[in-house]
Design an enzyme around this catalytic site. Structure first.
Site, PDB file in Angstrom:
ATOM      1  N   ASP A 201       0.903  -1.147   0.000  1.00  0.00           N
ATOM      2  CA  ASP A 201       0.000   0.000   0.000  1.00  0.00           C
ATOM      3  C   ASP A 201       0.941   1.195   0.000  1.00  0.00           C
ATOM      4  O   ASP A 201       1.555   1.505   1.019  1.00  0.00           O
ATOM      5  CB  ASP A 201      -0.868   0.007   1.263  1.00  0.00           C
ATOM      6  CG  ASP A 201      -1.807   1.198   1.274  1.00  0.00           C
ATOM      7  OD1 ASP A 201      -1.532   2.172   0.557  1.00  0.00           O
ATOM      8  OD2 ASP A 201      -2.815   1.157   1.999  1.00  0.00           O
ATOM      9  N   HIS A 202       1.089   1.846  -1.170  1.00  0.00           N
ATOM     10  CA  HIS A 202       2.203   2.794  -1.292  1.00  0.00           C
ATOM     11  C   HIS A 202       2.081   3.970  -0.338  1.00  0.00           C
ATOM     12  O   HIS A 202       3.055   4.649  -0.061  1.00  0.00           O
ATOM     13  CB  HIS A 202       2.390   3.235  -2.753  1.00  0.00           C
ATOM     14  CG  HIS A 202       1.324   4.147  -3.254  1.00  0.00           C
ATOM     15  ND1 HIS A 202       0.145   3.703  -3.767  1.00  0.00           N
ATOM     16  CD2 HIS A 202       1.273   5.484  -3.297  1.00  0.00           C
ATOM     17  CE1 HIS A 202      -0.590   4.746  -4.124  1.00  0.00           C
ATOM     18  NE2 HIS A 202       0.063   5.827  -3.845  1.00  0.00           N
ATOM     19  N   HIS A 264      -5.684   2.604   1.766  1.00  0.00           N
ATOM     20  CA  HIS A 264      -4.946   3.785   2.228  1.00  0.00           C
ATOM     21  C   HIS A 264      -5.557   4.410   3.477  1.00  0.00           C
ATOM     22  O   HIS A 264      -4.870   4.677   4.448  1.00  0.00           O
ATOM     23  CB  HIS A 264      -4.938   4.891   1.164  1.00  0.00           C
ATOM     24  CG  HIS A 264      -4.439   4.457  -0.172  1.00  0.00           C
ATOM     25  ND1 HIS A 264      -3.422   3.564  -0.332  1.00  0.00           N
ATOM     26  CD2 HIS A 264      -4.823   4.817  -1.414  1.00  0.00           C
ATOM     27  CE1 HIS A 264      -3.184   3.402  -1.624  1.00  0.00           C
ATOM     28  NE2 HIS A 264      -4.023   4.140  -2.298  1.00  0.00           N
TER      29      HIS A 264
HETATM   30  N1  LIG Z   1      -1.235   2.474 -12.267  1.00  0.00           N
HETATM   31  C1  LIG Z   1      -1.273   2.861 -11.014  1.00  0.00           C
HETATM   32  O1  LIG Z   1      -1.013   4.023 -10.685  1.00  0.00           O
HETATM   33  C2  LIG Z   1      -1.620   1.886  -9.925  1.00  0.00           C
HETATM   34  C3  LIG Z   1      -1.665   2.343  -8.605  1.00  0.00           C
HETATM   35  C4  LIG Z   1      -1.938   1.436  -7.582  1.00  0.00           C
HETATM   36  C5  LIG Z   1      -2.171   0.116  -7.883  1.00  0.00           C
HETATM   37  N2  LIG Z   1      -2.154  -0.308  -9.174  1.00  0.00           N
HETATM   38  C6  LIG Z   1      -2.399  -1.728  -9.431  1.00  0.00           C
HETATM   39  O2  LIG Z   1      -1.300  -2.275 -10.119  1.00  0.00           O
HETATM   40  C7  LIG Z   1      -1.733  -3.268 -11.027  1.00  0.00           C
HETATM   41  C8  LIG Z   1      -1.269  -2.908 -12.423  1.00  0.00           C
HETATM   42  O3  LIG Z   1      -1.813  -1.650 -12.773  1.00  0.00           O
HETATM   43  P1  LIG Z   1      -1.454  -0.892 -14.118  1.00  0.00           P
HETATM   44  O4  LIG Z   1      -2.032   0.455 -13.980  1.00  0.00           O
HETATM   45  O5  LIG Z   1      -0.020  -1.036 -14.458  1.00  0.00           O
HETATM   46  O6  LIG Z   1      -2.321  -1.708 -15.174  1.00  0.00           O
HETATM   47  P2  LIG Z   1      -2.106  -1.789 -16.762  1.00  0.00           P
HETATM   48  O7  LIG Z   1      -1.449  -0.580 -17.300  1.00  0.00           O
HETATM   49  O8  LIG Z   1      -3.415  -2.216 -17.316  1.00  0.00           O
HETATM   50  O9  LIG Z   1      -1.054  -2.972 -16.914  1.00  0.00           O
HETATM   51  C9  LIG Z   1      -1.382  -4.286 -16.624  1.00  0.00           C
HETATM   52  C10 LIG Z   1      -0.177  -5.130 -16.913  1.00  0.00           C
HETATM   53  O10 LIG Z   1      -0.523  -6.489 -16.671  1.00  0.00           O
HETATM   54  C11 LIG Z   1      -0.245  -7.252 -17.847  1.00  0.00           C
HETATM   55  N3  LIG Z   1      -1.253  -8.299 -17.951  1.00  0.00           N
HETATM   56  C12 LIG Z   1      -2.591  -8.189 -17.739  1.00  0.00           C
HETATM   57  N4  LIG Z   1      -3.195  -9.382 -17.914  1.00  0.00           N
HETATM   58  C13 LIG Z   1      -2.207 -10.258 -18.247  1.00  0.00           C
HETATM   59  C14 LIG Z   1      -2.188 -11.628 -18.557  1.00  0.00           C
HETATM   60  N5  LIG Z   1      -3.302 -12.359 -18.565  1.00  0.00           N
HETATM   61  N6  LIG Z   1      -0.996 -12.210 -18.860  1.00  0.00           N
HETATM   62  C15 LIG Z   1       0.143 -11.485 -18.859  1.00  0.00           C
HETATM   63  N7  LIG Z   1       0.183 -10.172 -18.556  1.00  0.00           N
HETATM   64  C16 LIG Z   1      -0.965  -9.568 -18.267  1.00  0.00           C
HETATM   65  C17 LIG Z   1      -0.355  -6.271 -18.991  1.00  0.00           C
HETATM   66  O11 LIG Z   1       0.381  -6.775 -20.096  1.00  0.00           O
HETATM   67  P3  LIG Z   1       0.133  -6.185 -21.586  1.00  0.00           P
HETATM   68  O12 LIG Z   1      -0.054  -4.708 -21.451  1.00  0.00           O
HETATM   69  O13 LIG Z   1       1.417  -6.509 -22.279  1.00  0.00           O
HETATM   70  O14 LIG Z   1      -1.061  -6.846 -22.122  1.00  0.00           O
HETATM   71  C18 LIG Z   1       0.297  -5.047 -18.358  1.00  0.00           C
HETATM   72  O15 LIG Z   1       1.697  -5.167 -18.383  1.00  0.00           O
HETATM   73  C19 LIG Z   1      -3.237  -3.341 -10.883  1.00  0.00           C
HETATM   74  O16 LIG Z   1      -3.565  -4.340  -9.944  1.00  0.00           O
HETATM   75  C20 LIG Z   1      -3.588  -1.981 -10.315  1.00  0.00           C
HETATM   76  O17 LIG Z   1      -4.789  -2.011  -9.591  1.00  0.00           O
HETATM   77  C21 LIG Z   1      -1.875   0.539 -10.198  1.00  0.00           C
END
Ligand SMILES: NC(=O)c1ccc[n+]([C@@H]2O[C@H](COP(=O)([O-])OP(=O)(O)OC[C@H]3O[C@@H](n4cnc5c(N)ncnc54)[C@H](OP(=O)(O)O)[C@@H]3O)[C@@H](O)[C@H]2O)c1
Length: 514
Positions: A201-202, A264
């Site tokens: 939880d950042h 958070h």
């Molecule tokens: N972004 C933020 O600021 C943030 C903040 C807090 C928490 N989070 C959490 O962090 C996680 C990732 O968030 P994100 O924003 O980075 O999401 P995102 O941009 O949608 O990226 C998701 C990543 O997961 C990969 N992925 C998804 N399904 C997959 C599968 N079946 N097999 C292999 N790879 C798969 C995607 O690969 P491809 O793109 O190559 O398909 C991509 O690299 C989530 O749980 C989110 O709730 C994100």
């Protein structure tokens, strides 16, 4: 900062740095937004500050087919745009030579055999010892597949803290209610020992949040008054200016209660309300915080109507940008009832906090970006400088700002210089960047380093995740039973719905202006 306060210049090398061993970090979701915007820039900053282990490798894994060279170019853009410190060409060249990419589906067993042989090859080349960290920056629905894949490929060993270690980092949200969180915990717990699991939880890596414990327990003046005898109430606010942006798919399923309050905000509440732990041992600190969650009075069926407010933003403007109403955002259902704002009142039922309300509010498309904990002390008696009942003296408030500018302020009442007897509230203000001479590291920097050092203090333990989901799930069930005649709305760029004002005003209090 007071003009008399000396500026303290701290170089990263003066900090007490936990020892970190060489390791390989595998980022599942390496092609995603979080890796590009936060994780890779955090690692790059650790390198610039001399905090990365002498030898390391980072393997990004995603579905996109990309070569390692293309991956390095993609994440370089992320560093240029999002890094705390500027990109220095020769340092980047060195750093990027430790970055690799493997493509594959999380659900496909071949992904793990390929990952294993690539990791072994890289580790052989870089003379790494086989310590591995698996960062799951992927949708929660993929967590089970990854744990099982790692297990079957022999990449995960339930070894506790033995060397070479295998550790796993789970991004929030861990599930979307109590049963789904339990299911994720069950599968990760089957493959890894709890001491190997780091639920991130950042917020817990932010400077002010870390400082809360120091403020309370390294100063003698706060602890004696940190209780129901002196504190009137506590307000915790997380206010965002953006609308749903590009995260419609996730947010539509989550809403403000799941997205912000469950993790958070409850963690912040725990740090404000916890009893002093007897040591800084991770489990002692986490036990103390867990006690707070156990003491939270459940908000069940009928209470839901009286102590919670949910709302959704309608069309409006923030900072000169027009924002469409939530239901007209791309990827959002036109009849969506997902809340983008929530306010609630809750109580920690123990001797310290008896009768002290904790007011929580969070929302999107609000006028200010701010996260703050405000502890409001009780009114002074109506004597001496407080005899005008029509204009009572404002109470003391200790406000801890978590973002954007990390710092704290204390509101005091002071005499206005001059011949007339006049008083005025004044703020004593302290900003980290002013006093310590350099910007605080990003939360992800601190947290990644913690995982490398095996320090779980700032991570969520399984019981805490499930206790907070149990509390939140009761509210969700209450909302479901309550049904929705109409969801209150607030125009984007305004401070939230009038219903939230009424929630606190009926207790004779008001929300703080941010
Ligand atoms: N972004 C933020 O600021 C943030 C903040 C807090 C928490 N989070 C959490 O962090 C996680 C990732 O968030 P994100 O924003 O980075 O999401 P995102 O941009 O949608 O990226 C998701 C990543 O997961 C990969 N992925 C998804 N399904 C997959 C599968 N079946 N097999 C292999 N790879 C798969 C995607 O690969 P491809 O793109 O190559 O398909 C991509 O690299 C989530 O749980 C989110 O709730 C994100």
């Amino acid at each position: 900062m007071s003009p008399n306060m000396p500026r303290i210049d701290i170089s990263p090398s003066q900090e007490t740095i936990p020892p970190v061993e060489p390791c390989t970090l595998v980022i599942f979701g390496g092609s995603g937004d979080l890796a590009r915007r936060r994780l890779i820039p955090a690692l790059y900053n650790l390198l610039l500050d001399g905090l990365l282990p002498p030898n390391y490798a980072v393997i990004g894994l995603g579905r996109k087919s990309m070569t390692t060279e293309e991956f390095r170019i993609t994440v370089r853009d992320g560093v240029v745009t999002h890094s705390r410190q500027a990109l220095v060409e020769d340092r980047w060249k060195d750093f990027s030579s430790h970055l690799f990419y493997v493509s594959g589906e999380n659900e496909n067993p071949h992904t793990y055999t390929r990952l294993k042989s690539r990791a072994e090859e890289i580790e052989r080349d870089l003379q790494l010892t086989g310590n591995r960290i698996f960062y799951l920056s992927i949708p929660p629905s993929s967590v089970a597949s990854v744990c099982e894949g790692l297990d079957q490929a022999g990449l995960a060993t339930k070894l506790g803290n033995r060397i070479p270690y295998a550790r796993i980092i789970i991004e929030k949200p861990v599930g979307r209610d109590l049963p789904s969180a339990q299911a994720i915990n069950h599968v990760t717990g089957r493959v890894f020992d709890e001491s190997q699991i780091f639920r991130i939880d950042h917020y817990l890596g932010k400077e002010t949040v870390q400082n809360l414990m120091v403020l309370r327990f390294a100063n003698s003046i706060f602890e004696p008054i940190w209780n129901h005898k002196y504190i009137d109430h506590v307000q915790i606010t997380v206010s965002e200016t953006e609308g749903v942006g590009t995260r419609a798919g996730y947010y539509e399923e989550a809403g403000a209660l799941r997205d912000m309050v469950q993790n958070h905000m409850l963690q912040l509440l725990c740090l404000v309300a916890t009893e002093p732990p007897y040591s800084l041992d991770p489990d002692v600190v986490r036990n103390a915080k867990m006690e707070v969650l156990r003491c939270l009075r459940p908000i069940t069926d009928r209470d839901v109507e009286h102590v919670t407010v949910r709302a959704q933003y309608s069309e409006g403007t923030t900072h000169g940008h027009s924002i469409p109403g939530y239901r007209r955002e791309k990827g959002i259902h036109p009849d969506s009832t997902t809340e983008t704002y929530v306010a609630l009142k809750c109580f920690v039922e123990n001797w310290r906090w008896a009768g002290v309300p904790f007011y929580l509010r969070t929302g999107k498309a609000l006028p200010h970006r701010a996260s703050e904990i405000a502890v409001q002390f009780k009114d002074i008696p109506q004597i001496l400088f407080n005899t005008n009942a029509q204009q009572p003296q404002p109470p003391n408030v200790l406000a801890l700002r978590i973002q954007p500018e990390e710092g704290l302020s204390l509101r005091l009442v002071s005499r206005v210089p001059g011949t007339r007897e006049q008083t005025r509230p004044v703020e004593m203000d302290f900003q980290y960047s002013d006093v310590f001479g350099r910007p605080s590291p990003e939360a992800y920097e601190r947290l990644l380093l913690d995982v490398m050092a095996g320090d779980a203090s700032r991570f969520m333990r399984r019981d805490a995740v499930e206790a907070s989901w149990a509390w939140i799930t009761k509210i969700l069930e209450g909302w479901q039973r309550q049904g929705l005649r109409s969801l209150p709305e607030y125009p984007a760029g305004t401070c939230g719905p009038v219903e939230a004002d009424r929630l606190i005003e009926k207790d004779g209090r008001t929300w703080r202006t941010l």
